[in-house]
Design a protein around this motif. Structure first.
Motif, PDB file in Angstrom:
ATOM      1  N   ALA A 159       0.934  -1.200   0.150  1.00  0.00           N
ATOM      2  CA  ALA A 159      -0.008   0.001  -0.117  1.00  0.00           C
ATOM      3  C   ALA A 159       0.872   1.362  -0.052  1.00  0.00           C
ATOM      4  CB  ALA A 159      -0.947  -0.107   1.098  1.00  0.00           C
ATOM      5  N   LYS A 160       1.921   1.249   0.695  1.00  0.00           N
ATOM      6  CA  LYS A 160       2.818   2.294   0.476  1.00  0.00           C
ATOM      7  C   LYS A 160       3.613   2.538  -0.594  1.00  0.00           C
ATOM      8  CE  LYS A 160       4.348   1.418   5.371  1.00  0.00           C
ATOM      9  NZ  LYS A 160       5.565   0.903   6.264  1.00  0.00           N
ATOM     10  N   LYS A 161       3.650   1.496  -1.396  1.00  0.00           N
ATOM     11  CA  LYS A 161       4.162   1.779  -2.802  1.00  0.00           C
ATOM     12  C   LYS A 161       3.004   2.101  -3.931  1.00  0.00           C
ATOM     13  CE  LYS A 161       8.186  -1.209  -2.051  1.00  0.00           C
ATOM     14  NZ  LYS A 161       9.232  -0.129  -2.295  1.00  0.00           N
TER      15      LYS A 161
ATOM     16  N   ILE B 157       1.295   2.571  -9.696  1.00  0.00           N
ATOM     17  CA  ILE B 157       0.288   3.086 -10.383  1.00  0.00           C
ATOM     18  C   ILE B 157       0.547   4.199 -10.826  1.00  0.00           C
ATOM     19  CG2 ILE B 157      -2.300   3.527 -10.533  1.00  0.00           C
ATOM     20  CD1 ILE B 157      -2.855   1.766  -8.185  1.00  0.00           C
ATOM     21  N   PRO B 158       0.788   4.494 -12.275  1.00  0.00           N
ATOM     22  CA  PRO B 158       1.391   5.641 -12.750  1.00  0.00           C
ATOM     23  C   PRO B 158       0.726   6.776 -12.496  1.00  0.00           C
ATOM     24  CG  PRO B 158       1.670   3.929 -14.327  1.00  0.00           C
ATOM     25  CD  PRO B 158       0.821   3.485 -13.375  1.00  0.00           C
ATOM     26  N   LEU B 159      -0.581   7.037 -12.279  1.00  0.00           N
ATOM     27  CA  LEU B 159      -1.368   8.247 -12.502  1.00  0.00           C
ATOM     28  C   LEU B 159      -1.744   8.656 -11.091  1.00  0.00           C
ATOM     29  CD1 LEU B 159      -2.924   8.158 -15.902  1.00  0.00           C
ATOM     30  CD2 LEU B 159      -0.717   9.065 -15.302  1.00  0.00           C
ATOM     31  N   CYS B 160      -1.235   7.642 -10.075  1.00  0.00           N
ATOM     32  CA  CYS B 160      -1.672   7.919  -8.760  1.00  0.00           C
ATOM     33  C   CYS B 160      -0.862   8.850  -7.820  1.00  0.00           C
ATOM     34  CB  CYS B 160      -1.363   6.621  -7.816  1.00  0.00           C
ATOM     35  SG  CYS B 160      -3.202   5.700  -7.479  1.00  0.00           S
ATOM     36  N   HIS B 161      -1.606   9.762  -7.202  1.00  0.00           N
ATOM     37  CA  HIS B 161      -0.848  10.749  -6.371  1.00  0.00           C
ATOM     38  C   HIS B 161      -0.196   9.941  -5.074  1.00  0.00           C
ATOM     39  CE1 HIS B 161      -3.646  13.320  -8.544  1.00  0.00           C
ATOM     40  NE2 HIS B 161      -2.755  14.331  -8.472  1.00  0.00           N
ATOM     41  N   PRO B 162       1.180  10.665  -4.840  1.00  0.00           N
ATOM     42  CA  PRO B 162       1.727  10.020  -3.728  1.00  0.00           C
ATOM     43  C   PRO B 162       0.942  10.618  -2.572  1.00  0.00           C
ATOM     44  CG  PRO B 162       3.116  11.834  -4.792  1.00  0.00           C
ATOM     45  CD  PRO B 162       1.878  11.420  -5.706  1.00  0.00           C
ATOM     46  N   LEU B 163       0.652   9.808  -1.497  1.00  0.00           N
ATOM     47  CA  LEU B 163       0.085  10.454  -0.156  1.00  0.00           C
ATOM     48  C   LEU B 163       0.797   9.667   0.957  1.00  0.00           C
ATOM     49  CD1 LEU B 163      -2.326   8.250   0.775  1.00  0.00           C
ATOM     50  CD2 LEU B 163      -3.762   9.754  -1.015  1.00  0.00           C
ATOM     51  N   PRO B 164       0.656  10.286   2.051  1.00  0.00           N
ATOM     52  CA  PRO B 164       1.122   9.436   3.138  1.00  0.00           C
ATOM     53  C   PRO B 164      -0.120   8.989   4.060  1.00  0.00           C
ATOM     54  CG  PRO B 164       1.290  11.889   3.493  1.00  0.00           C
ATOM     55  CD  PRO B 164       0.754  11.838   2.298  1.00  0.00           C
ATOM     56  N   LEU B 165      -0.259   7.725   4.036  1.00  0.00           N
ATOM     57  CA  LEU B 165      -1.360   6.957   4.789  1.00  0.00           C
ATOM     58  C   LEU B 165      -1.231   7.143   6.385  1.00  0.00           C
ATOM     59  CD1 LEU B 165      -1.215   3.443   3.164  1.00  0.00           C
ATOM     60  CD2 LEU B 165      -2.891   5.111   3.017  1.00  0.00           C
ATOM     61  N   SER B 166      -2.325   7.365   6.871  1.00  0.00           N
ATOM     62  CA  SER B 166      -2.266   7.711   8.324  1.00  0.00           C
ATOM     63  C   SER B 166      -2.566   6.441   9.221  1.00  0.00           C
ATOM     64  CB  SER B 166      -3.155   9.039   8.819  1.00  0.00           C
ATOM     65  OG  SER B 166      -4.538   8.748   8.361  1.00  0.00           O
ATOM     66  N   GLY B 167      -3.161   5.399   8.354  1.00  0.00           N
ATOM     67  CA  GLY B 167      -3.611   4.251   9.251  1.00  0.00           C
ATOM     68  C   GLY B 167      -3.685   3.131   8.320  1.00  0.00           C
TER      69      GLY B 167
ATOM     70  N   THR C  60      -4.560  -1.738  -3.700  1.00  0.00           N
ATOM     71  CA  THR C  60      -3.054  -2.232  -3.636  1.00  0.00           C
ATOM     72  C   THR C  60      -2.700  -3.176  -2.614  1.00  0.00           C
ATOM     73  OG1 THR C  60      -2.633  -0.329  -4.846  1.00  0.00           O
ATOM     74  CG2 THR C  60      -0.841  -1.619  -3.937  1.00  0.00           C
ATOM     75  N   ALA C  61      -3.056  -2.851  -1.413  1.00  0.00           N
ATOM     76  CA  ALA C  61      -2.851  -3.559   0.107  1.00  0.00           C
ATOM     77  C   ALA C  61      -3.324  -5.034  -0.385  1.00  0.00           C
ATOM     78  CB  ALA C  61      -3.588  -2.975   1.230  1.00  0.00           C
ATOM     79  N   VAL C  62      -4.880  -5.094  -0.888  1.00  0.00           N
ATOM     80  CA  VAL C  62      -5.350  -6.231  -0.941  1.00  0.00           C
ATOM     81  C   VAL C  62      -4.442  -7.255  -1.996  1.00  0.00           C
ATOM     82  CG1 VAL C  62      -7.497  -7.565  -1.711  1.00  0.00           C
ATOM     83  CG2 VAL C  62      -7.684  -5.768  -0.259  1.00  0.00           C
ATOM     84  N   SER C  63      -4.552  -6.562  -3.279  1.00  0.00           N
ATOM     85  CA  SER C  63      -3.837  -7.382  -4.268  1.00  0.00           C
ATOM     86  C   SER C  63      -2.279  -7.988  -4.068  1.00  0.00           C
ATOM     87  CB  SER C  63      -3.720  -6.729  -5.489  1.00  0.00           C
ATOM     88  OG  SER C  63      -2.845  -5.839  -5.622  1.00  0.00           O
ATOM     89  N   THR C  64      -1.475  -6.913  -3.293  1.00  0.00           N
ATOM     90  CA  THR C  64      -0.365  -7.503  -2.853  1.00  0.00           C
ATOM     91  C   THR C  64      -0.201  -8.586  -1.603  1.00  0.00           C
ATOM     92  OG1 THR C  64       0.331  -5.318  -3.273  1.00  0.00           O
ATOM     93  CG2 THR C  64       1.935  -6.664  -1.881  1.00  0.00           C
ATOM     94  N   ALA C  65      -1.251  -8.414  -0.661  1.00  0.00           N
ATOM     95  CA  ALA C  65      -1.440  -9.563  -0.147  1.00  0.00           C
ATOM     96  C   ALA C  65      -1.855 -10.786  -0.427  1.00  0.00           C
ATOM     97  CB  ALA C  65      -2.297  -9.115   1.073  1.00  0.00           C
TER      98      ALA C  65
ATOM     99  N   LYS D 271       9.154  -5.958 -12.432  1.00  0.00           N
ATOM    100  CA  LYS D 271      10.396  -5.563 -12.128  1.00  0.00           C
ATOM    101  C   LYS D 271      10.473  -5.578 -10.663  1.00  0.00           C
ATOM    102  CE  LYS D 271      11.752  -3.381 -16.189  1.00  0.00           C
ATOM    103  NZ  LYS D 271      12.213  -1.816 -16.696  1.00  0.00           N
ATOM    104  N   LYS D 272       9.537  -5.072  -9.759  1.00  0.00           N
ATOM    105  CA  LYS D 272       9.417  -4.898  -8.674  1.00  0.00           C
ATOM    106  C   LYS D 272       8.950  -6.062  -7.699  1.00  0.00           C
ATOM    107  CE  LYS D 272       8.634   0.245  -8.288  1.00  0.00           C
ATOM    108  NZ  LYS D 272      10.096   0.335  -7.959  1.00  0.00           N
ATOM    109  N   THR D 273       8.724  -7.144  -8.515  1.00  0.00           N
ATOM    110  CA  THR D 273       8.180  -8.314  -7.745  1.00  0.00           C
ATOM    111  C   THR D 273       8.972  -8.951  -6.372  1.00  0.00           C
ATOM    112  OG1 THR D 273       7.308  -9.257  -9.998  1.00  0.00           O
ATOM    113  CG2 THR D 273       7.740 -10.966  -8.073  1.00  0.00           C
ATOM    114  N   ALA D 274      10.137  -8.734  -6.368  1.00  0.00           N
ATOM    115  CA  ALA D 274      10.845  -9.404  -5.329  1.00  0.00           C
ATOM    116  C   ALA D 274      10.854  -8.145  -4.209  1.00  0.00           C
ATOM    117  CB  ALA D 274      12.300  -9.597  -5.451  1.00  0.00           C
ATOM    118  N   GLU D 275      10.507  -6.834  -4.534  1.00  0.00           N
ATOM    119  CA  GLU D 275      10.271  -5.873  -3.429  1.00  0.00           C
ATOM    120  C   GLU D 275       8.797  -6.074  -2.985  1.00  0.00           C
ATOM    121  OE1 GLU D 275      10.717  -1.094  -3.889  1.00  0.00           O
ATOM    122  OE2 GLU D 275      11.793  -2.262  -5.649  1.00  0.00           O
ATOM    123  N   LEU D 276       8.035  -6.460  -3.651  1.00  0.00           N
ATOM    124  CA  LEU D 276       6.630  -6.615  -3.143  1.00  0.00           C
ATOM    125  C   LEU D 276       6.470  -7.795  -2.410  1.00  0.00           C
ATOM    126  CD1 LEU D 276       4.752  -5.344  -6.268  1.00  0.00           C
ATOM    127  CD2 LEU D 276       4.818  -4.006  -4.244  1.00  0.00           C
TER     128      LEU D 276
END
Lengths: 158, 158, 158, 158, 158, 158
Positions: free
Chosen positions: E67-69, E74-84, E118-123, F68-73
């Motif tokens: 989720a932090k990544k 995702i190219p057009l996503c804005h970076p933002l600092p998650l609070s929780g 992204t958190a869900v798909s990475t998990a 390319k980021k697979t091992a990072e994720l």
């Protein structure tokens, strides 16, 4: 000019070219670039009041670290582990400005031109960052490949 | 030119300047740069046999993604969340070549010049990467800040 | 000691604590650590035959860049944009070795202890890397928080 | 001690050493380190009220992920693909605290000492992060290389 | 359906939308997804011979770190600092398989739907990775947004 | 189903399996997945008012960069340099929605299933991101491995 743009498939979509059948050979590449500035800015960098060492060291390291990120920055570049990398920074009174030259090498299936060019451009924008408070009008020019070796196309020199 | 290089402490060591006391304001910056190539290479990019769309889209995205990595690439840059970013790529027959212009904005305590410049340089080296198989002699030039706004120094224009 | 480990939910699973309701305050933290080495290794670092400047600059920059990666390295850390960061490296004949101290600051909802500690540990392992060819038996010790300020718990000092 | 610092060129500038001519051999390295804490903090980690499993698993994974980032964190380290990595965490009542040991391996042209040390230091600062709310005065000590094998210098043991 | 695709400029090129004029509000989002597997695979995960704790902890952490990544992936996503951010994993005999649900929050100018997804798909892909040696035919399904709140569009629920 | 979960050591802790003794062979893998949407959303993507090229190009590049980021994720994945990668996106009226298929290859000691799956899932969530303003209820399904080849287990096909 009849060659294909290799990053495009036959239906014209981008892909990361399969280099799996290419020979594993020693690859080297050298690139360079320049940061033009006011003569007074160059004087400041070189004068005793400014620790040239630290400024140059920061840019050299940024260049080295940037080169390691080449495949992360350039979408269709293959990741490859560099075996060596040197970034040199030289003041040039004639510009006036700073000249950066990077040489890198690996043993692999793709060339290291993009790594050398990325090292140069990252070092240059890092120098710009450190000097912009005194000279925001600086510009970067002549980022180009000087020489490369290894692979199917062999030696190339500007 | 009497100003200090702000990235250096009083004992001449690099640090990341404390911007905590600066005002939070809207910041914008525009930068540009050019990739010079042979006329035939530009023709190839623009001709029907090559999907300009994809080549340009790859470079635009590389520019956007590169801008997000600015603080990772440039050691003394502050991390900041961009609120908007546009990367435009235009063919210029007069060069001949491609011209990249990036405009970005944020609301924060530091400027976004380096983000705009990083977007431009990353887009340019990505274009170089996609075209180098037909024209390795291309060169990048005129990466420079065009304009910035916001912060203590206010508006600056080349 | 009756407090909960805040990184664990009531069913004992790790999560990234919600800090959304915390006050946005100025936060600072200072941490330090040491690299112990043979006296001869310290002499080599400090002698004219070795450019202390470059070695120290590399470690300072690694510390700064490492601090920016804190939330990437430490799973339950919140990402936050640092507003300032200084990494100092001092030779200490009494160890013998090098002492690293990092101070960082931000304005936000979480503290910057982990950023200061990450800056110190990254600078120390970078120094180890540059000196290990002559002294692989060096060891790192006393990485600890010296002081922090801001937030609900206020000032803390070792 | 007459050896050169290999990360410096003959003109005293840092570079990433060219390892292209080194033999490709199996390389292994083991490093360790300790987190000292109050006895009550260790009790809390080990007691039923705290899921030791999750705390240890987070630190193990942070160590593994940190090791993969070694070349990103340490400027002059060569990128290399690890072939195996284990991070073990053991409570030690005698400290009192936790002891982390990491062993990694690869087949390549450079050693994996820095990967093992980075795994250890990242696991330790992650443990510090999870426990700092109850014991901010903890300190990290004895991060050191225990053993390495492979390459020109062969076996080395503390 | 008459709305524009906001990621496209008026000339149809992708850009990172300027959100600088949007209100800064509290944003939350919840997403979920499922990993379908053979009943025997789920038994193995849940049986005593396999430390469910570690497998689940690895996936939870991967989800949090993923989720932090989000803005990097995702190219057009804005970076933002998650609070929780919380990632929960539950076995479901009825699938049979594992269900992942992630809830995240921030205070900012853009929503956090993509961070939750992204958190869900990475998990989920991390769970797949840990179980693929016994059941390579598993599949991921139903990754979807369940609910979001905050911002101009207000509350949305599936 | 009697096989061990290879990511767990004999004491049930996660580790990155040592693949150093495995044969270096050519490895390939293909994975796919689908994004379900309203018929009107698919029409919008395919209609002249929306530059399908750019939307598809962004997702293809996101898939390539994600791989390319697979091992990072994925914490227990081995880093490996991909030698080739193609991501294809096809509209399917029958879903209705978009189908993503990724094929990747390398020569190494571990398979590239996770790289193919990561490419697919990153491309899918990127498509979701670009279309969510018109259709937040879309869902991702059928992310699965289609085929893999190379290594000790040889060919596998769904």
């Amino acid at each position: 000019m009849s060659e294909q743009l290799t990053h495009l498939t036959s239906n014209g979509e981008v892909h990361m070219v399969d280099v799996g059948a290419k020979a594993v050979t020693k690859r080297t590449a050298t690139a360079s670039g320049e940061l033009l500035m006011q003569a007074a800015t160059l004087d400041l960098v070189l004068s005793g009041s400014s620790p040239k060492g630290d400024v140059f060291a920061v840019a050299r390291i940024a260049g080295i670290q940037g080169a390691k990120k080449t495949a992360e920055l350039i979408p269709l570049c293959h990741p490859l582990p560099l075996s060596g990398l040197t970034v040199e920074i030289k003041p040039e009174q004639a510009l006036p400005g700073l000249r950066v030259e990077a040489t890198c090498s690996t043993t692999g299936q793709t060339g290291v031109e993009m790594e050398a060019i990325t090292a140069v451009s990252t070092a240059l924008i890092t120098l710009y960052d450190m000097l912009k408070s005194v000279d925001p009008g600086m510009s970067i020019r002549q980022i180009q490949l000087l020489e490369k070796d290894g692979g199917r196309h062999g030696h190339w020199k500007r």
